[in-house]
Structure formats: C-alpha cells, structure tokens
Write a protein that holds these residues in place. Sequence first.
Motif, PDB file in Angstrom:
ATOM      1  N   GLY A   1      -9.181   4.032  -2.362  1.00  0.00           N
ATOM      2  CA  GLY A   1      -9.858   4.553  -1.192  1.00  0.00           C
ATOM      3  C   GLY A   1     -11.109   3.814  -0.785  1.00  0.00           C
ATOM      4  O   GLY A   1     -11.762   4.199   0.198  1.00  0.00           O
ATOM      5  N   ALA A   2     -11.471   2.718  -1.481  1.00  0.00           N
ATOM      6  CA  ALA A   2     -12.722   2.027  -1.166  1.00  0.00           C
ATOM      7  C   ALA A   2     -12.682   1.368   0.206  1.00  0.00           C
ATOM      8  O   ALA A   2     -13.724   1.194   0.845  1.00  0.00           O
ATOM      9  N   PHE A   3     -11.504   1.022   0.676  1.00  0.00           N
ATOM     10  CA  PHE A   3     -11.415   0.383   1.995  1.00  0.00           C
ATOM     11  C   PHE A   3     -11.848   1.315   3.123  1.00  0.00           C
ATOM     12  O   PHE A   3     -12.161   0.869   4.227  1.00  0.00           O
TER      13      PHE A   3
ATOM     14  N   GLU B   1      -5.893   0.247  11.373  1.00  0.00           N
ATOM     15  CA  GLU B   1      -5.779  -0.591  10.188  1.00  0.00           C
ATOM     16  C   GLU B   1      -5.948   0.229   8.913  1.00  0.00           C
ATOM     17  O   GLU B   1      -5.243   0.004   7.916  1.00  0.00           O
ATOM     18  N   LYS B   2      -6.859   1.197   8.936  1.00  0.00           N
ATOM     19  CA  LYS B   2      -7.029   2.058   7.769  1.00  0.00           C
ATOM     20  C   LYS B   2      -5.791   2.920   7.536  1.00  0.00           C
ATOM     21  O   LYS B   2      -5.388   3.147   6.385  1.00  0.00           O
ATOM     22  N   ASN B   3      -5.171   3.380   8.606  1.00  0.00           N
ATOM     23  CA  ASN B   3      -3.949   4.182   8.462  1.00  0.00           C
ATOM     24  C   ASN B   3      -2.841   3.381   7.795  1.00  0.00           C
ATOM     25  O   ASN B   3      -2.096   3.899   6.954  1.00  0.00           O
ATOM     26  N   LEU B   4      -2.727   2.109   8.167  1.00  0.00           N
ATOM     27  CA  LEU B   4      -1.701   1.266   7.556  1.00  0.00           C
ATOM     28  C   LEU B   4      -1.996   1.030   6.075  1.00  0.00           C
ATOM     29  O   LEU B   4      -1.073   1.009   5.246  1.00  0.00           O
TER      30      LEU B   4
ATOM     31  N   GLU C   1       0.310   2.292   2.961  1.00  0.00           N
ATOM     32  CA  GLU C   1       0.751   1.346   1.948  1.00  0.00           C
ATOM     33  C   GLU C   1       0.721   1.974   0.553  1.00  0.00           C
ATOM     34  O   GLU C   1       1.567   1.666  -0.298  1.00  0.00           O
ATOM     35  N   LEU C   2      -0.234   2.858   0.322  1.00  0.00           N
ATOM     36  CA  LEU C   2      -0.365   3.516  -0.974  1.00  0.00           C
ATOM     37  C   LEU C   2       0.532   4.736  -1.103  1.00  0.00           C
ATOM     38  O   LEU C   2       1.067   5.009  -2.177  1.00  0.00           O
ATOM     39  N   THR C   3       0.704   5.467  -0.008  1.00  0.00           N
ATOM     40  CA  THR C   3       1.451   6.727  -0.067  1.00  0.00           C
ATOM     41  C   THR C   3       2.938   6.571   0.235  1.00  0.00           C
ATOM     42  O   THR C   3       3.740   7.409  -0.156  1.00  0.00           O
ATOM     43  N   HIS C   4       3.304   5.495   0.939  1.00  0.00           N
ATOM     44  CA  HIS C   4       4.708   5.259   1.295  1.00  0.00           C
ATOM     45  C   HIS C   4       5.051   3.806   0.956  1.00  0.00           C
ATOM     46  O   HIS C   4       5.203   2.967   1.840  1.00  0.00           O
ATOM     47  N   ARG C   5       5.168   3.518  -0.330  1.00  0.00           N
ATOM     48  CA  ARG C   5       5.321   2.123  -0.736  1.00  0.00           C
ATOM     49  C   ARG C   5       6.629   1.507  -0.263  1.00  0.00           C
ATOM     50  O   ARG C   5       6.753   0.290  -0.179  1.00  0.00           O
ATOM     51  N   TRP C   6       7.607   2.337   0.077  1.00  0.00           N
ATOM     52  CA  TRP C   6       8.889   1.810   0.553  1.00  0.00           C
ATOM     53  C   TRP C   6       8.914   1.625   2.063  1.00  0.00           C
ATOM     54  O   TRP C   6       9.920   1.183   2.621  1.00  0.00           O
TER      55      TRP C   6
ATOM     56  N   THR D   1       3.691  -3.698  -5.432  1.00  0.00           N
ATOM     57  CA  THR D   1       4.048  -2.320  -5.796  1.00  0.00           C
ATOM     58  C   THR D   1       5.548  -2.099  -5.834  1.00  0.00           C
ATOM     59  O   THR D   1       6.027  -1.185  -6.506  1.00  0.00           O
ATOM     60  N   ILE D   2       6.304  -2.928  -5.103  1.00  0.00           N
ATOM     61  CA  ILE D   2       7.762  -2.793  -5.132  1.00  0.00           C
ATOM     62  C   ILE D   2       8.424  -4.133  -5.448  1.00  0.00           C
ATOM     63  O   ILE D   2       9.618  -4.308  -5.221  1.00  0.00           O
ATOM     64  N   ARG D   3       7.644  -5.086  -5.987  1.00  0.00           N
ATOM     65  CA  ARG D   3       8.199  -6.402  -6.259  1.00  0.00           C
ATOM     66  C   ARG D   3       9.337  -6.334  -7.269  1.00  0.00           C
ATOM     67  O   ARG D   3      10.374  -6.968  -7.103  1.00  0.00           O
ATOM     68  N   GLY D   4       9.156  -5.556  -8.326  1.00  0.00           N
ATOM     69  CA  GLY D   4      10.206  -5.461  -9.331  1.00  0.00           C
ATOM     70  C   GLY D   4      11.488  -4.908  -8.754  1.00  0.00           C
ATOM     71  O   GLY D   4      12.581  -5.414  -9.019  1.00  0.00           O
ATOM     72  N   ALA D   5      11.365  -3.857  -7.940  1.00  0.00           N
ATOM     73  CA  ALA D   5      12.557  -3.231  -7.366  1.00  0.00           C
ATOM     74  C   ALA D   5      13.288  -4.177  -6.432  1.00  0.00           C
ATOM     75  O   ALA D   5      14.519  -4.269  -6.456  1.00  0.00           O
TER      76      ALA D   5
END
Length: 648
Positions: A110-112, A122-125, A129-134, A264-268
């Motif tokens: 949340g520091a951003f 931009e903050k919404n995106l 990114e954190l709440t909807h990683r897919w 966050t989804i690189r492995g998948a």
Amino acid sequence: MPPPKVDVEAPHTDLTNDHPRNGGSSASSSKDGPSNGEKAAADGGAGTGPGDGGRRGSTLGTLLNNPLVGMSREDILADVDSFVEEKGIAEHRDVFRKGALVAQVSNQDGAFEHIAELDEEEKNLLRRELTHRWSQPFMLYFLCTLCAGSAIVQGMDQSAVNGAQTFYYEYFDIRSPEMQGLLNGAPYLCSALLGCWTNPILNKWFGRRGTIFISCFVSVVTGFWMAAADTWYNLLIARFALGFAVGAKSSTTPVYSAESTPKTIRGALTMMWQMWTAFGIALGTIVGVAFANVTVFGEYTQWRWIMGSTSIPPLIVMLQVYFCPESPRWYMEKQRYPDAFKAMKRLRYSPVQAARDIYYAHKLLEIESAEREGRSWTEFFTVRRNRRAAQSSWFVMFMQQFCGVNVIVYYSMQIFQNANYTRDEALLVTMGTGLTNWLFAIPAIYTIDTFGRRNLLLVTFPLMSIFMFFTGFSFYLPEGSNARLACIATGIFCFMAVYSPGAGPVPFTYSAEAFPLHIRDIGMCSATAVTWGLNFVISFSWPSLVAAFGDTGAFSWYGAWNIFGWVTCYFFLPETKNLTLEELDNVFGVRNRDHARYYLTKLPWYIKKHLLFQDVEPMPPLYAFDQTSPSVKKHEMATTSHNEGTAQ
C-alpha cells in the motif's frame, strides 16, 4: 549457537514479512567470498527482530535488498532522468519517474498510495494488480497461447511414436531391442548433443520469437519427412533431425514466458509449457487411436498418418509468432530499451507498470553487470550463485526423466501388451494415460505460485515411488487375470496423476527462471540438454532393461530413483516462487551446506507438527527482507568495526 531457521516452503502472501522479495545484490556481490548474508549463514546468524530498525533478520540465509531502498526522492528522479536520456526514451521521462517511485516501495504493501505523482486511475490499476493477479492484458495471454501451442507441438513430437512404433516395427521388420530404442530416442540424442546448443546462436540473432518460429518450421518438415520415409534408416535420420526442433523449442519457450510475465503469476504461466506439453502428449495418443485402422497405403502403414499429423500444430504456431511482442528482457540485453518499453507496455495494463518493471529490472541488471565485469565463461562454475542455479536446474531436469514418466509416454503400448491387453485395448488405455497427464497438470496452475515449486516435488516424489513399485509388483499377479490388468493400469494412471502437478511442470519452470540474464540462454541450454540426454537414455534402454530384469525390476528401478529425488530435493533445492528473475541472485547465493543443515535441523519439527500433530513454535524464514537504507547499513558496519577494534 542457535540452529538456522527457515521456512521457505509455506506459501506466503505477505510481501513484507516472510517471503523473499527485495531484490538481489548482496548474495552475488562477491566473486569468491561469501556475501554478508552468507557470512550470517556461516555463523548460524541470530537475526534481528521486527523492532530492530524495521529489519527482519534471517538466521541462515541472506537479506534481500531492493537497490532503490534508502535513496531519496531527488536521487531517484535524477537517476531516472539520466537513465531515460542514456537509453533513448526521454519522451517517456514522466512515466518512468512514476514507475521508479513505485518500484522503490514495491515491497511495502500500500505504500504507492502516498505517491502524489500517481493519479487515481493509476493507483486503481496498482491496487487491482495485488487483488486480482489473474487480471492481465489480452496480449499477455495471447503470448501464453503461443507458448502453449509450442508446447503442444513438443508433446505430439514426443508421444506420437507410442502409437506408431507398433506399426513401423512390423513394416520395417525391426526386432532388435537396441534398434527399437534408437529409433524412438533419436530426437533426444540429437537434442542433447546438438539441438539444445543451437539455442544461444538462434536467440542471439533471431530473438525468442524467431527461435520458436524456426524450431516449429523444422517440426513441420521432419513430420512430413517421417511420414514419407521408405527405409528404416531414412526414418532414423528424420527422427534425428527432429531433435533440432525439440532442443531449441524447449530451451526457448519457457524462458520467453518467464521473461514476459509478472512475478506473481510467473510460475503458473511458465508451467503452461508443461501443461500443454501434456496436452500435446494426449493429442499424440489420440491420433494413434484415430489412425489405428487406416490402411490406405497398405498393411502396417498407419504410422505414416500418425507421424504426418505432427506437422499440423507447428504450422499454427508459426502464424501466431508474428502477432506477439518480443521478450522485453531480450531487448534490454541488446540495449534496445525503446523496443523493450514498447513490448512491455503491450504486456501490462498501464505505462506506469511497464516503466516500473523495466526500470527495476534495469537497476538489478546494473548490479549484476558490475559484478560480472572481468569474469569469463568459467563463472558458470566458479561463482556460487551460478553454480547453485545450474545444480538445482540440472537436478530437477534429471528427476523429470528418472522419475520414469517417459517410460510410460513412449512404451505404454508395449507395457499394456505385456500385461495381456490387445493392441486396440492398449491404444485406448494409452490414450487414457495421456489425458490423465494433461488433466492433472491443471491444478499446478494454482499451486505452483502458492504452494511452491519445492513443495510440489516433495509431495509427489514419494507418491510416484509408491506407484512405480505398485505397478512393477502387479506383474506378479496371475497372467491373464482381471486383477493383474486392473492393478497395472491403476498403478500407471495414479503415477501419471501425481507426476503431472509436480515433476511435470516444475523442472522447465524452475530452469527458465534460475539463471541470471547474461547466462540464461546457455544455462537453459545446459538444463534442457540434461533432460533430453537422459530422455534418450531412458527411451533407448527400456527395451533392454525389461529384457534383462523383467517388468517388475524395471519399474522398481525408477521407483528407487524417486526416493533419491525426495532426499535431494529436501536438503538442497531452494524455493523460487514469487520473486523477480533478478531477485533470485540472493536465493542461489546460499551455500548447499547451510541449506542442508537447516533442513536437517527442521526434520524433527516436521515430524512433531505434521505426523504427531503437536503444537510447535513456527520457525523463522530462510530469507528475510532488508528494509535498512544503505546509509544505515554503512553506519552499522562502521560501528561494528569500531566496537571490534575497541574490544581488541
């Protein structure tokens, strides 16, 4: 001295607490000697608590550092201005300023929100990114479909031989087990000796996309060549040539995916390589069933249709290549930063996210570049970070083969016929193993970035061992009995089900992310050469192994290797989930002895917690964040040095 304490296995989502996230300079900062974190490891390190200057210490490993932490706002903005001018992207100065400020606090939840330069959109995106990683752009998923298509080609090239071999053995009257093994394993011999090693050359001149295009073109040509072969040695040459496609494609596609996807989804997304390879394997077995009774060109010519069908999927992939962006990190390696930013913008929702990822990767690559200055190719073996990455990648690739899976992929027809299935029944059951392999790979999409690469192997190795032994000893049941047929099929299906989410997707995902950028091509080449070389050994040796030791002995051989895999994985394999590719420098900087020592210490803890269900204290993590600014570190080091001098 307190024992080292680590818990890299538990899935963590708190990015400022229990999981490594903060960049990679300290562990790889020394050419020969240990880093600060490694010195702590050697000493057993006591670590510091959360109240100690905001730092969380590590009792074994290394403190992971974001190179931007501790820089003032003015310093960062000045550095960005210099960066965009040097790289020819000055017209994007404002967006890179925002991206750099976000990168500085990327490990602080949340520091951003407190960055005044960011607007609400931009903050919404960034929140999303954190709440909807897919939730990712269409182009990122289209790139993943390209990688999936490349994997399907790979899978079909591997498994089509399973249904075809029965027919071309008869057509060419091939009876020798050695010759049968050589025909089946020829692509993997070529791949290990030649195909994989063309990867650095092709990537240097044609990029990731161009290499995929060329390898698929070779698959098209060799597919038709195999279908038209008029002698066994012509078929052998065609299958050997196929290895050029197998090696280059398998070395490049996972790297292309890993370099283009968010951490966050690189492995998948990278493990899609294995999941869709499994689908290609299933497709190859389906084709075997579909053409089992097609004798248009005469008796025992079904293999021509099966082999020819493998040329269709690569044609589709060749068309897809032109619509995908090149890897941003490949552009960065070539100093083509305008192209890198353009490509990254297509793979992220906002220019700020793209600028953040480009700038942050650039800063970590700067450190890496400074560290490797003056080194030669020998650093692949002489630098611990690289040596550990190679060791770990080679191990997982070794175990992907010696778990025994490709015995089933290449010889399940023969295995089921040895169990007294008819040819048509064996074809259908073989198709079932291929479908099982694909369906059970799907759960790894969700577990590889949460449960972790290492944990997936630790859970599945013992199960694969059990089912290998179960299948082998099922051959002792009365010949022709329903119980024998059922047990052999059950053992093989269960083996494929537990292989698919573990030893299937982990090795290529792990190897694609383990090496630093400047040796990533050669590192991935070496890893894929290991897997394809051993693939050849297995495909070549299985007929002779069965002839010498019987089905029970042959299956038990691979059951024992799975036990070895579990022990080695437990003591020596680092976890790599949820880190940027550059941040892994610190993870692979931890020594083997320290890693093994901790897990030896932790073994009783596991027994008490998971077997005896006792309430035990949690153990601190192996890797911890270092939130201390460079100026504070410098002061601490000076103070420590002064105190030691006073004491002396």
